[in-house]
Design a protein around this motif. Structure first.
Motif, PDB file in Angstrom:
ATOM      1  N   SER A   1       0.852  -1.188   0.000  1.00 13.78           N
ATOM      2  CA  SER A   1       0.000   0.000   0.000  1.00 13.78           C
ATOM      3  C   SER A   1       0.889   1.240   0.000  1.00 13.78           C
ATOM      4  O   SER A   1       1.773   1.367   0.839  1.00 13.78           O
ATOM      5  CB  SER A   1      -0.901   0.017   1.234  1.00 13.78           C
ATOM      6  N   VAL A   2       0.647   2.122  -0.954  1.00 14.39           N
ATOM      7  CA  VAL A   2       1.492   3.303  -1.107  1.00 14.39           C
ATOM      8  C   VAL A   2       0.598   4.484  -1.421  1.00 14.39           C
ATOM      9  O   VAL A   2      -0.364   4.335  -2.180  1.00 14.39           O
ATOM     10  CB  VAL A   2       2.494   3.108  -2.271  1.00 14.39           C
ATOM     11  N   MET A   3       0.878   5.624  -0.835  1.00 13.39           N
ATOM     12  CA  MET A   3       0.183   6.827  -1.283  1.00 13.39           C
ATOM     13  C   MET A   3       1.188   7.966  -1.445  1.00 13.39           C
ATOM     14  O   MET A   3       2.253   7.955  -0.853  1.00 13.39           O
ATOM     15  CB  MET A   3      -0.964   7.205  -0.334  1.00 13.39           C
ATOM     16  N   ALA A   4       0.833   8.909  -2.333  1.00 13.28           N
ATOM     17  CA  ALA A   4       1.708  10.057  -2.517  1.00 13.28           C
ATOM     18  C   ALA A   4       0.848  11.272  -2.816  1.00 13.28           C
ATOM     19  O   ALA A   4      -0.219  11.151  -3.432  1.00 13.28           O
ATOM     20  CB  ALA A   4       2.693   9.808  -3.657  1.00 13.28           C
ATOM     21  N   ARG A   5       1.320  12.444  -2.355  1.00 13.06           N
ATOM     22  CA  ARG A   5       0.573  13.680  -2.580  1.00 13.06           C
ATOM     23  C   ARG A   5       1.089  14.398  -3.825  1.00 13.06           C
ATOM     24  O   ARG A   5       2.172  14.110  -4.326  1.00 13.06           O
ATOM     25  CB  ARG A   5       0.700  14.598  -1.359  1.00 13.06           C
ATOM     26  N   ARG A   6       0.288  15.311  -4.305  1.00 10.08           N
ATOM     27  CA  ARG A   6       0.660  16.163  -5.429  1.00 10.08           C
ATOM     28  C   ARG A   6       2.018  16.823  -5.195  1.00 10.08           C
ATOM     29  O   ARG A   6       2.256  17.361  -4.114  1.00 10.08           O
ATOM     30  CB  ARG A   6      -0.380  17.262  -5.563  1.00 10.08           C
ATOM     31  N   GLY A   7       2.902  16.747  -6.186  1.00 12.00           N
ATOM     32  CA  GLY A   7       4.170  17.463  -6.076  1.00 12.00           C
ATOM     33  C   GLY A   7       5.191  16.840  -5.145  1.00 12.00           C
ATOM     34  O   GLY A   7       6.290  17.368  -4.991  1.00 12.00           O
ATOM     35  N   GLU A   8       4.859  15.702  -4.547  1.00 14.65           N
ATOM     36  CA  GLU A   8       5.770  15.095  -3.582  1.00 14.65           C
ATOM     37  C   GLU A   8       6.926  14.374  -4.285  1.00 14.65           C
ATOM     38  O   GLU A   8       6.786  13.897  -5.420  1.00 14.65           O
ATOM     39  CB  GLU A   8       4.984  14.090  -2.728  1.00 14.65           C
ATOM     40  N   ARG A   9       8.095  14.311  -3.606  1.00 19.79           N
ATOM     41  CA  ARG A   9       9.251  13.569  -4.140  1.00 19.79           C
ATOM     42  C   ARG A   9       9.489  12.368  -3.238  1.00 19.79           C
ATOM     43  O   ARG A   9       9.857  12.529  -2.083  1.00 19.79           O
ATOM     44  CB  ARG A   9      10.503  14.441  -4.118  1.00 19.79           C
TER      45      ARG A   9
ATOM     46  N   GLU B   1      11.734  13.550  -0.296  1.00 19.65           N
ATOM     47  CA  GLU B   1      11.097  14.101   0.897  1.00 19.65           C
ATOM     48  C   GLU B   1      10.620  12.964   1.794  1.00 19.65           C
ATOM     49  O   GLU B   1      10.422  13.132   2.973  1.00 19.65           O
ATOM     50  CB  GLU B   1       9.882  14.939   0.502  1.00 19.65           C
ATOM     51  N   ARG B   2      10.412  11.799   1.149  1.00 16.75           N
ATOM     52  CA  ARG B   2       9.905  10.649   1.868  1.00 16.75           C
ATOM     53  C   ARG B   2      10.498   9.416   1.206  1.00 16.75           C
ATOM     54  O   ARG B   2      10.787   9.426   0.004  1.00 16.75           O
ATOM     55  CB  ARG B   2       8.373  10.624   1.775  1.00 16.75           C
ATOM     56  N   VAL B   3      10.691   8.357   1.980  1.00 22.51           N
ATOM     57  CA  VAL B   3      11.309   7.144   1.437  1.00 22.51           C
ATOM     58  C   VAL B   3      10.455   5.925   1.764  1.00 22.51           C
ATOM     59  O   VAL B   3       9.949   5.800   2.881  1.00 22.51           O
ATOM     60  CB  VAL B   3      12.729   6.947   2.021  1.00 22.51           C
ATOM     61  N   LEU B   4      10.289   5.052   0.758  1.00 22.57           N
ATOM     62  CA  LEU B   4       9.633   3.765   0.985  1.00 22.57           C
ATOM     63  C   LEU B   4      10.684   2.684   0.836  1.00 22.57           C
ATOM     64  O   LEU B   4      11.388   2.651  -0.166  1.00 22.57           O
ATOM     65  CB  LEU B   4       8.538   3.512  -0.053  1.00 22.57           C
ATOM     66  N   ALA B   5      10.838   1.813   1.833  1.00 25.43           N
ATOM     67  CA  ALA B   5      11.801   0.722   1.729  1.00 25.43           C
ATOM     68  C   ALA B   5      11.057  -0.572   1.424  1.00 25.43           C
ATOM     69  O   ALA B   5      10.117  -0.934   2.121  1.00 25.43           O
ATOM     70  CB  ALA B   5      12.594   0.599   3.021  1.00 25.43           C
ATOM     71  N   PHE B   6      11.478  -1.254   0.343  1.00 26.82           N
ATOM     72  CA  PHE B   6      10.874  -2.525  -0.062  1.00 26.82           C
ATOM     73  C   PHE B   6      11.767  -3.676   0.368  1.00 26.82           C
ATOM     74  O   PHE B   6      12.991  -3.607   0.258  1.00 26.82           O
ATOM     75  CB  PHE B   6      10.700  -2.590  -1.597  1.00 26.82           C
ATOM     76  N   TYR B   7      11.138  -4.738   0.864  1.00 29.96           N
ATOM     77  CA  TYR B   7      11.893  -5.952   1.136  1.00 29.96           C
ATOM     78  C   TYR B   7      10.971  -7.140   0.931  1.00 29.96           C
ATOM     79  O   TYR B   7       9.865  -7.188   1.486  1.00 29.96           O
ATOM     80  CB  TYR B   7      12.449  -5.949   2.572  1.00 29.96           C
ATOM     81  N   ASP B   8      11.404  -8.075   0.082  1.00 28.77           N
ATOM     82  CA  ASP B   8      10.650  -9.306  -0.141  1.00 28.77           C
ATOM     83  C   ASP B   8       9.187  -9.036  -0.511  1.00 28.77           C
ATOM     84  O   ASP B   8       8.283  -9.691  -0.001  1.00 28.77           O
ATOM     85  CB  ASP B   8      10.732 -10.181   1.125  1.00 28.77           C
ATOM     86  N   GLY B   9       8.979  -8.062  -1.390  1.00 29.05           N
ATOM     87  CA  GLY B   9       7.636  -7.787  -1.871  1.00 29.05           C
ATOM     88  C   GLY B   9       6.768  -6.953  -0.943  1.00 29.05           C
ATOM     89  O   GLY B   9       5.601  -6.719  -1.226  1.00 29.05           O
ATOM     90  N   ARG B  10       7.361  -6.516   0.201  1.00 30.51           N
ATOM     91  CA  ARG B  10       6.586  -5.715   1.155  1.00 30.51           C
ATOM     92  C   ARG B  10       7.214  -4.345   1.333  1.00 30.51           C
ATOM     93  O   ARG B  10       8.402  -4.165   1.106  1.00 30.51           O
ATOM     94  CB  ARG B  10       6.559  -6.401   2.520  1.00 30.51           C
TER      95      ARG B  10
END
Lengths: 324, 249, 320
Positions: free
Chosen positions: B24-32, B215-224
């Protein structure tokens, strides 16, 4: 300026063709007529190949156009060349439209073999359909040209030559304009990278369908012209050797130049008529070796000799230096 | 502010390999947003699912409230999602200029003309601006095969932005680029994208780049997704350090 | 198809009163179909193998078949002019096929095809089309335009009664030959080290190359094997047909259909498709002779419409 360029070139080349035809011996006139007719079919194949598809069954449309013209003459007593050629093109185009959905998902070798199969099915059916002349085919009368009906065979030959030249020049100009248009460029793009084309928001399927149907129409017009020139139609129009010849022409010409298609076609007809006379048993071999050499040393075809990739006229006006 | 893109519970497996588990991922307008993770962690699969190249087995993707789940790339791009590729997907037989002209042409007209010359004054002017924004002027007439890796990436990204997307996904924009050129390349990309409202999600292996540009980071591991926060927090996360960045303190 | 086409011979029924004509007809169709499928499989499996390994759809494959047929016809003519034991004629045919394959295979692959490997796969098809043109005339220059007959081996084994029908034993030998060929090929690919390397290359060429497989050697070997299969098919159908110009075209068109129906590169697919095509042709000849010419393409178009990649192929997503 650019808009009038093609028209001027067209008029000039047509005048040149008509003038040369008036002074040339009969066999040259006939040979060039056939070369133009086949060149129109090959031009359709070039259009298709720009989109990355090679048909080994273009003979199907060549044949459809020839039979449409021939049967209209026989059954409906139609005898105007313009009408017959338009009819040949239209019938082939409709046929293309009908089978395009079947072929739209195919690429490369599958597309090539499936088109080959379809043309061979037509060949098989025509051979056994005796009401359409069976394997012997049907002989045709000489058509008229609007209000002109040629009195002698020589006059007819020249009239058909001029008419074929007219169709050829028209087809060539339209194709040139199309090749430089956005949709024409999109074909090249689809050949290079279908995934990117889809990601840009365009449909590769629609490009392929459009090209296929247009190539079918050109194939039909070429077939109708060839039928009128030969005064005869038979199933061999759909045989795979006809299709192979169109592939040969398209490869020889390459996709960059429209003129190269017709030069290649004339070249092939000349080589064929000379060698089949003097070396009946080895002229295919010569063709084969020639084809190998072209693929090896001129991968973009003869057209790459005629047409350099020159930057467009607008390019010079852009301030390139300022971008650095 | 509501989310521009909202992916919920995405699941995807290829045979025995599970490439996405309840992502599950969300991002706002203009976000990096930076996406990090090892090879095979599911980052590219996520990008492929959002852009329609791969259909998720379960889950949904909303863009501006519109459900775009499972739509093909052609349609997704028309909704305002564009992407670049880890291996730039260019038209090899054309020049960079023609590549971008093609992209602009498709983006600017609903029905492409079959007869009018492709180089219309409007498109040429816009092409000129695009070349300038991405500093591609001097490469415009080269052959694609002769371009340096970083320039190829730029052409790829320039083509992706021609539709003025709301969401842009960059798949490893600096991979295959020499270390000392990574920052200049990212500078060009980010300045070219500046000013718009476009949200940028970029897959990146270089943590310094992530720390600088995200501005924000998502870390993926093993499909999660195992971490989702501001860069310093995610990069300091113990699980992320063990499984992703490889720094064990 | 051309007149020299290796079509079916009419089986001569010797009708016992109690057999219904219907059963007889079905039996005839099936057995004729099997005979047709047998040589077709041998030729087509060579074509599919070459495609699987080298990614080349070889239009000149039919010419190799023709060269095999001509060579066998010449060899048989020479052998039976002497006074060797008649049955050894089969060994002579086999030997001739092997010699020709070993001579031509490496020559074509190393001498010509190699030059085009970096090009598009459709360009390679055109290269083999050029080879087809060259070999077609080369065959004519060597053997002339008159037909050759090599009938001696055909009658050698006498006739066999099968389900109340009389068949030439040689035709049944062909079925056995194709079963043996298919079996050996399967064993060679799946049970030998060299075969496994070939399968690995078919599966993923780049990966195999990266893992240290000598792709060049695999290419030469696989191509030569493909040539051998074409030549073998030609050599052993030669006694059934009149060997003359044009047979190459008939055969390449048929094997094309078989290979595409079965799925390009699939050995199992070629076997099933050869059966399908053989039976379809045989049914057409007995039930609706006018359909013989195009029934094969009809089957092919039908299969492709349902399964675009052929019976034994799955489409793969391109990595991006």
């Amino acid at each position: 300026m650019r808009r009038f360029g093609p028209l001027a070139v067209a008029l000039a080349s047509f005048a040149l063709i008509a003038a040369l035809g008036g002074t040339a011996p009969n066999w040259v006139v006939f040979l060039t007529t056939m070369a133009f007719a086949k060149g129109i079919v090959a031009l359709g194949l070039v259009l298709l190949m720009r989109g990355g598809l090679v048909s080994f069954g273009q003979g199907l449309f060549y044949c459809a156009g020839a039979y449409a013209a021939g049967l209209a003459m026989r059954w409906a007593d139609a005898s105007d060349a313009l009408l017959l050629v338009a009819l040949g093109g239209a019938v082939a185009l409709l046929l293309g439209l009908a089978i395009a959905p079947l072929l739209a998902g195919y690429r490369s070798i599958f597309f090539a073999t499936l088109t080959l199969a379809l043309s061979m099915i037509a060949y098989g059916i025509l051979n056994k359909t005796y009401s359409l002349g069976g394997s012997d085919g049907i002989n045709l009368r000489a058509p008229s040209f609007l209000f002109y009906r040629a009195a002698t065979p020589d006059a007819f030959g020249y009239a058909l030559f001029v008419f074929t030249g007219l169709v050829t020049v028209a087809a060539a100009v339209l194709c040139r304009l199309h090749f430089d248009s956005m949709r024409g460029l999109l074909s090249l793009a689809a050949r290079d990278n279908e995934i990117r084309v889809e990601y840009l928001g365009a449909s590769v399927r629609r490009v392929s369908l459009g090209n296929f149907v247009a190539a079918a129409g050109l194939g039909g017009m070429g077939g109708a012209l060839a039928a009128l020139a030969l005064g005869h139609i038979d199933p061999d129009f759909a045989f795979w050797t006809s299709s192979g010849e169109f592939v040969f022409l398209a490869i020889l010409a390459g996709h960059q130049s429209v003129v190269a298609v017709f030069l290649a076609s004339i070249l092939l007809e000349l080589v064929r008529s000379f060698s089949s006379q003097y070396f009946p048993n080895s002229w295919q071999m010569a063709l084969g070796i020639f084809l190998l050499l072209v693929i090896l040393f001129l991968p973009e075809g003869l057209g790459s000799l005629l047409r350099r990739r020159n930057p467009p006229p607008e390019a010079a006006s852009l301030p390139v230096e300022s971008l650095k | 502010m509501t989310a521009l893109i909202e992916a919920r519970g995405l699941h995807k497996s290829f045979g025995a390999v599970v490439a996405a588990r309840d992502v599950s991922v969300m991002a706002r307008r203009g976000e990096r947003v930076g996406l990090i993770g090892n090879n095979g962690a599911g980052k590219t699969t996520f990008v492929n699912m959002v852009t329609g190249y791969v259909k998720p087995d379960r889950g949904s993707i909303l863009l501006d409230g519109i459900d775009i789940t499972g739509l093909p790339p052609r349609v997704v791009s028309r909704h305002g999602v564009s992407r670049s590729f880890q291996m730039p997907q260019l038209f090899q037989s054309m020049t960079p200029e023609e590549n971008m002209l093609m992209a602009l042409g498709i983006a600017r007209s609903e029905r492409l003309s079959s007869w009018r010359d492709a180089r219309t004054p409007d498109l040429m002017a816009e092409l000129h601006d695009l070349l300038a924004r991405f500093r591609l002027g001097e490469y415009r007439d080269r052959s694609i095969a002769a371009l340096p890796g970083g320039v190829r990436k730029l052409v790829d990204i320039a083509m992706a932005v021609t539709r003025r997307p709301k969401l842009l996904l960059l798949d490893e924009p600096t991979s295959g680029v020499a270390a000392e050129e990574k920052f200049p390349l990212m500078d060009v990309i980010m300045s070219a994208l500046a000013g718009g409202e476009v949200a940028v999600l970029f897959v990146e292996h270089d943590m310094e780049i992530v720390a600088r540009y995200a501005e924000r980071v998502l870390a993926f591991y093993d499909g999660r997704v195992i971490a989702d926060d501001i860069p310093t927090t995610v990069l300091g996360n113990e699980e992320v350090q063990r499984y992703v960045t490889g720094i064990v303190q | 198809m051309g007149e020299g086409a290796p079509g079916q011979r009419d089986a001569r029924p010797s009708p016992p009163e109690q057999t219904s004509r219907r059963v007889e007809l079905v039996a005839t169709i099936v057995i004729d179909g099997l005979i047709d499928a047998s040589w077709l499989f041998i030729v087509a499996v060579g074509l599919t193998l070459v495609f699987g390994v080298l990614n080349i759809l070889n239009i000149a494959h039919g010419n190799l078949y023709a060269i095999g047929a001509y060579t066998a016809a010449s060899a048989v003519g020479w052998y039976y002019a002497g006074s060797g034991p008649p049955l050894l004629g089969y060994v002579v045919m086999l030997g001739a096929a092997l010699l020709v394959a070993v001579a031509i295979g490496p020559l074509l692959e190393r001498g010509i095809l190699r030059l085009f490997y970096r090009r598009d796969e459709i360009v390679l098809v055109l290269v083999t089309y050029a080879l087809f043109l060259v070999l077609e005339d080369a065959t004519k220059l060597i053997w002339g335009a008159n037909p050759y007959y090599a009938y001696e081996p055909y009658g050698l084994l006498g006739n066999v009664k099968l389900l109340g029908l009389t068949y030439v034993a040689y035709d049944l030998l062909l079925i056995a030959l194709s079963v043996v060929t298919g079996g050996l090929l399967w064993l060679g690919l799946n049970r030998t080290a060299a075969g496994k390397v070939v399968l690995a290359v078919i599966h993923d060429r780049e990966m195999s190359s990266a893992m240290g497989v000598n792709v060049t050697r695999v290419f030469v070997l696989a191509f030569t094997l493909g040539v051998f299969l074409a030549v073998l098919g030609g050599a052993f159908t030669a006694p059934k047909i009149s060997v003359q110009p044009g047979i190459s075209i008939t055969v390449i068109l048929l094997s094309f259909a078989v290979v595409v129906i079965g799925g390009l590169g699939s050995v199992e697919g070629a076997a099933i498709a050869a059966l399908l095509v053989g039976l379809a042709r045989s049914a057409a000849i007995h039930l609706m002779p006018s359909a013989e010419l195009f029934i094969v393409y009809l089957v092919m178009a039908g299969v492709l419409a349902l399964r675009p990649e052929g019976l034994f192929q799955r489409a793969a997503l391109r990595k991006i």
